[in-house]
Design an enzyme around this catalytic site. Structure first.
Site, PDB file in Angstrom:
ATOM      1  N   SER A  26       3.399  13.641   0.460  1.00  0.00           N
ATOM      2  CA  SER A  26       4.520  13.144  -0.338  1.00  0.00           C
ATOM      3  C   SER A  26       4.089  12.555  -1.680  1.00  0.00           C
ATOM      4  O   SER A  26       4.926  12.351  -2.554  1.00  0.00           O
ATOM      5  CB  SER A  26       5.333  12.108   0.446  1.00  0.00           C
ATOM      6  OG  SER A  26       4.636  10.894   0.564  1.00  0.00           O
ATOM      7  N   LYS A  47       3.766   4.956  -1.378  1.00  0.00           N
ATOM      8  CA  LYS A  47       4.823   5.375  -2.293  1.00  0.00           C
ATOM      9  C   LYS A  47       4.648   4.663  -3.633  1.00  0.00           C
ATOM     10  O   LYS A  47       3.908   3.699  -3.759  1.00  0.00           O
ATOM     11  CB  LYS A  47       6.210   5.042  -1.734  1.00  0.00           C
ATOM     12  CG  LYS A  47       6.577   5.777  -0.462  1.00  0.00           C
ATOM     13  CD  LYS A  47       6.842   7.241  -0.709  1.00  0.00           C
ATOM     14  CE  LYS A  47       7.257   7.964   0.537  1.00  0.00           C
ATOM     15  NZ  LYS A  47       6.157   8.376   1.388  1.00  0.00           N
TER      16      LYS A  47
END
Length: 143
Positions: free
Chosen positions: A64, A101
């Site tokens: 991701s 993230k």
């Protein structure tokens, strides 16, 4: 989703043990005459790490964050002493789950953004339990 596969304390290089370093930069474009000697060494702990007592290496699992150059199997240097800022890549614990993230702080609240279009943004709900465990300072990967 990119998650942390393993967290390990940073293993320091014994004092006085240096890694050799080239005295010149090596061009990644057109070749230039090479220097055929090395001058001195470099302590990677001093070069890559500000605070060894608060720094850890984590192994990445997932893709991701591939847009940020962080890929499955990479190892990240994470400094827990740094203050996370808007745009920092962080290791976060959201409702008991570890993830890596990009932190976005704005009027809409806290958003954990993936750097891969295949993954949705995570808007942190007001009642969610979010802890920023540390700030990523370096990504180490094999070539």
């Amino acid at each position: 989703m990119t998650v942390v596969a393993q967290i390990a304390p940073l293993q320091g290089t014994p004092p006085g043990q240096l890694t050799e370093v080239s005295p010149v930069s090596v061009p990644a474009g057109f070749p230039s005459p090479a220097q055929d000697y090395y001058d001195g060494g470099i302590d990677l702990n001093k070069h890559l790490i500000k605070d060894t007592t608060c720094t850890f290496i984590v192994r990445v699992s997932g893709d991701s964050m591939s847009g940020a150059g962080i890929n499955d199997g990479d190892e990240l240097i994470v400094d827990r002493s740094l203050t996370p800022l808007h745009g920092s890549v962080v290791v976060a614990i959201l409702d008991g789950e570890l993830t890596i993230k990009r932190l976005h702080l704005g009027t809409a609240g806290v958003i954990l953004k993936a750097d891969n279009r295949d993954y949705p943004d995570i808007t942190v709900a007001e009642l969610s339990d979010l802890t920023v465990w540390g700030v990523v300072t370096r990504c180490l990967h094999y070539v």
